[in-house]
Write a protein that holds these residues in place. Structure first.
Motif, PDB file in Angstrom:
ATOM      1  N   ALA A  76      42.279  72.872  45.220  1.00 42.32           N
ATOM      2  CA  ALA A  76      43.633  72.976  45.768  1.00 42.32           C
ATOM      3  C   ALA A  76      43.735  74.167  46.718  1.00 42.32           C
ATOM      4  CB  ALA A  76      44.655  73.086  44.637  1.00 42.32           C
ATOM      5  N   VAL A  77      43.168  75.294  46.319  1.00 42.89           N
ATOM      6  CA  VAL A  77      43.194  76.477  47.179  1.00 42.89           C
ATOM      7  C   VAL A  77      42.436  76.197  48.481  1.00 42.89           C
ATOM      8  CG1 VAL A  77      42.406  78.877  47.423  1.00 42.89           C
ATOM      9  CG2 VAL A  77      43.539  78.131  45.313  1.00 42.89           C
ATOM     10  N   ALA A  78      41.281  75.568  48.389  1.00 43.02           N
ATOM     11  CA  ALA A  78      40.506  75.259  49.596  1.00 43.02           C
ATOM     12  C   ALA A  78      41.306  74.376  50.549  1.00 43.02           C
ATOM     13  CB  ALA A  78      39.188  74.577  49.215  1.00 43.02           C
ATOM     14  N   LEU A  79      42.081  73.465  50.009  1.00 44.96           N
ATOM     15  CA  LEU A  79      42.880  72.552  50.821  1.00 44.96           C
ATOM     16  C   LEU A  79      44.006  73.266  51.567  1.00 44.96           C
ATOM     17  CD1 LEU A  79      43.444  69.558  51.562  1.00 44.96           C
ATOM     18  CD2 LEU A  79      44.980  69.503  49.585  1.00 44.96           C
ATOM     19  N   ILE A  80      44.625  74.222  50.937  1.00 46.39           N
ATOM     20  CA  ILE A  80      45.796  74.860  51.556  1.00 46.39           C
ATOM     21  C   ILE A  80      45.534  76.256  52.110  1.00 46.39           C
ATOM     22  CG2 ILE A  80      47.419  73.575  50.127  1.00 46.39           C
ATOM     23  CD1 ILE A  80      47.777  76.572  48.884  1.00 46.39           C
ATOM     24  N   ARG A  81      44.349  76.784  51.884  1.00 50.28           N
ATOM     25  CA  ARG A  81      44.042  78.155  52.303  1.00 50.28           C
ATOM     26  C   ARG A  81      44.487  78.405  53.746  1.00 50.28           C
ATOM     27  NH1 ARG A  81      41.120  81.835  50.176  1.00 50.28           N
ATOM     28  NH2 ARG A  81      39.845  80.465  48.906  1.00 50.28           N
ATOM     29  N   GLY A  82      45.263  79.457  53.917  1.00 46.82           N
ATOM     30  CA  GLY A  82      45.715  79.854  55.235  1.00 46.82           C
ATOM     31  C   GLY A  82      46.892  79.063  55.782  1.00 46.82           C
ATOM     32  N   LYS A  83      47.292  78.001  55.092  1.00 51.25           N
ATOM     33  CA  LYS A  83      48.380  77.146  55.565  1.00 51.25           C
ATOM     34  C   LYS A  83      49.653  77.308  54.749  1.00 51.25           C
ATOM     35  CE  LYS A  83      44.926  73.708  56.624  1.00 51.25           C
ATOM     36  NZ  LYS A  83      44.192  72.773  55.822  1.00 51.25           N
ATOM     37  N   ALA A  84      49.488  77.752  53.482  1.00 51.59           N
ATOM     38  CA  ALA A  84      50.634  77.856  52.578  1.00 51.59           C
ATOM     39  C   ALA A  84      50.262  78.749  51.409  1.00 51.59           C
ATOM     40  CB  ALA A  84      51.032  76.472  52.057  1.00 51.59           C
ATOM     41  N   GLY A  85      51.266  79.063  50.612  1.00 54.72           N
ATOM     42  CA  GLY A  85      51.025  79.838  49.416  1.00 54.72           C
ATOM     43  C   GLY A  85      50.777  78.942  48.215  1.00 54.72           C
ATOM     44  N   VAL A  86      50.409  79.566  47.121  1.00 60.65           N
ATOM     45  CA  VAL A  86      50.138  78.869  45.867  1.00 60.65           C
ATOM     46  C   VAL A  86      51.147  79.377  44.843  1.00 60.65           C
ATOM     47  CG1 VAL A  86      48.383  78.384  44.134  1.00 60.65           C
ATOM     48  CG2 VAL A  86      47.688  78.859  46.465  1.00 60.65           C
ATOM     49  N   PHE A  87      51.823  78.446  44.153  1.00 57.48           N
ATOM     50  CA  PHE A  87      52.874  78.794  43.202  1.00 57.48           C
ATOM     51  C   PHE A  87      52.640  78.026  41.898  1.00 57.48           C
ATOM     52  CE2 PHE A  87      57.805  78.882  42.751  1.00 57.48           C
ATOM     53  CZ  PHE A  87      57.756  80.078  42.058  1.00 57.48           C
ATOM     54  N   PRO A  88      51.482  78.247  41.252  1.00 55.21           N
ATOM     55  CA  PRO A  88      51.166  77.448  40.061  1.00 55.21           C
ATOM     56  C   PRO A  88      51.943  77.885  38.824  1.00 55.21           C
ATOM     57  CG  PRO A  88      49.447  79.055  40.437  1.00 55.21           C
ATOM     58  CD  PRO A  88      50.416  79.170  41.590  1.00 55.21           C
ATOM     59  N   GLU A  89      52.276  76.888  38.020  1.00 58.04           N
ATOM     60  CA  GLU A  89      52.843  77.164  36.703  1.00 58.04           C
ATOM     61  C   GLU A  89      51.689  77.198  35.716  1.00 58.04           C
ATOM     62  OE1 GLU A  89      55.391  75.101  33.132  1.00 58.04           O
ATOM     63  OE2 GLU A  89      55.646  74.302  35.152  1.00 58.04           O
ATOM     64  N   LEU A  90      51.619  78.239  34.932  1.00 59.63           N
ATOM     65  CA  LEU A  90      50.586  78.357  33.911  1.00 59.63           C
ATOM     66  C   LEU A  90      51.081  77.570  32.704  1.00 59.63           C
ATOM     67  CD1 LEU A  90      49.723  82.116  34.406  1.00 59.63           C
ATOM     68  CD2 LEU A  90      48.792  80.107  35.561  1.00 59.63           C
ATOM     69  N   LYS A  91      50.543  76.389  32.563  1.00 63.32           N
ATOM     70  CA  LYS A  91      51.046  75.400  31.620  1.00 63.32           C
ATOM     71  C   LYS A  91      50.558  75.636  30.192  1.00 63.32           C
ATOM     72  CE  LYS A  91      53.588  71.725  32.029  1.00 63.32           C
ATOM     73  NZ  LYS A  91      54.869  71.742  32.637  1.00 63.32           N
ATOM     74  N   VAL A  92      51.448  75.569  29.259  1.00 71.75           N
ATOM     75  CA  VAL A  92      51.244  75.666  27.806  1.00 71.75           C
ATOM     76  C   VAL A  92      50.113  76.612  27.370  1.00 71.75           C
ATOM     77  CG1 VAL A  92      52.370  73.498  27.208  1.00 71.75           C
ATOM     78  CG2 VAL A  92      49.941  73.473  27.712  1.00 71.75           C
ATOM     79  N   PRO A  93      50.205  77.895  27.744  1.00 70.44           N
ATOM     80  CA  PRO A  93      49.155  78.831  27.345  1.00 70.44           C
ATOM     81  C   PRO A  93      49.008  78.967  25.837  1.00 70.44           C
ATOM     82  CG  PRO A  93      50.990  79.980  28.380  1.00 70.44           C
ATOM     83  CD  PRO A  93      51.249  78.517  28.533  1.00 70.44           C
ATOM     84  N   GLU A  94      50.067  78.676  25.090  1.00 71.02           N
ATOM     85  CA  GLU A  94      49.984  78.749  23.629  1.00 71.02           C
ATOM     86  C   GLU A  94      48.956  77.767  23.088  1.00 71.02           C
ATOM     87  OE1 GLU A  94      52.835  77.777  25.299  1.00 71.02           O
ATOM     88  OE2 GLU A  94      53.756  79.751  25.419  1.00 71.02           O
TER      89      GLU A  94
END
Length: 187
Positions: A76-94
């Motif tokens: 995902a980072v490779a796809l958007i690198r330099g074009k947009a930011g990354v805003f991931p939700e860290l899902k169910v860490p518990e």
């Protein structure tokens, strides 16, 4: 997180809603506590990346997306690198804590591997991490994650006073309240 420790981009903690996992791996269902409820599910963490890459993650949405694959965080980072930011939700860490997965460490390593934190972070690909987990927010602050963290807030998780908000200073850089919280407090 896959069983072999790879971060993937998947909204759900489990695979059954958005993939054909039940068809390909019918016997791999497990019982897990997902968001406070014990239930039978196909948990992504029970599968290797190679197994996850065999799943169809597009047909559930529309036939024209048949065959789409679940991307890794790195893809995902490779796809958007330099074009947009990354805003991931860290899902169910518990869920991962109960499985002895050092989730926050994996996140930090992925950010480092992709040059997304620290003094040499790519300014054209900013990162903001978001989580519903108060403990994960605290863990990220303690390890000095080096990117902004937003604490997501479900309805009923209000911060009632200035002191409660102030207690999060240095831990999170923002709050993401549920729409209903905003609606009920709009003037």
């Amino acid at each position: 997180v896959t069983r072999d420790g790879v971060l993937i981009c998947l909204h759900d903690a489990t695979l059954e809603r958005t993939t054909n996992v039940e068809e390909l791996f019918p016997d791999r269902v497990s019982t897990a506590n997902i968001e406070g409820k014990e239930r039978r599910a196909w948990v992504a963490n029970d599968f290797t990346l190679a197994e996850i890459k065999t799943l169809d993650a597009g047909s559930w949405f529309n036939r024209k997306f048949a065959g789409e694959k679940i991307p890794t965080f790195d893809e995902a980072v490779a796809l958007i690198r330099g074009k947009a930011g990354v805003f991931p939700e860290l899902k169910v860490p518990e869920l991962y804590a109960g499985r002895k997965v050092d989730f926050e460490k994996l996140v930090a390593e992925a950010l480092d591997r992709n040059g997304l934190r620290g003094p040499k972070a790519d300014p054209n690909t900013p990162v903001i991490l978001q989580t519903f987990s108060r403990q994960t927010a605290r863990n990220l602050a303690q390890m000095r994650i080096g990117v902004p963290v937003v604490l997501l807030m479900e309805y009923g998780q209000r911060l009632e006073s200035h002191e409660q908000v102030k207690a999060w200073k240095g831990i999170v850089q923002g709050f993401g309240p549920a729409k209903r919280i905003v609606q009920e407090n709009a003037e």
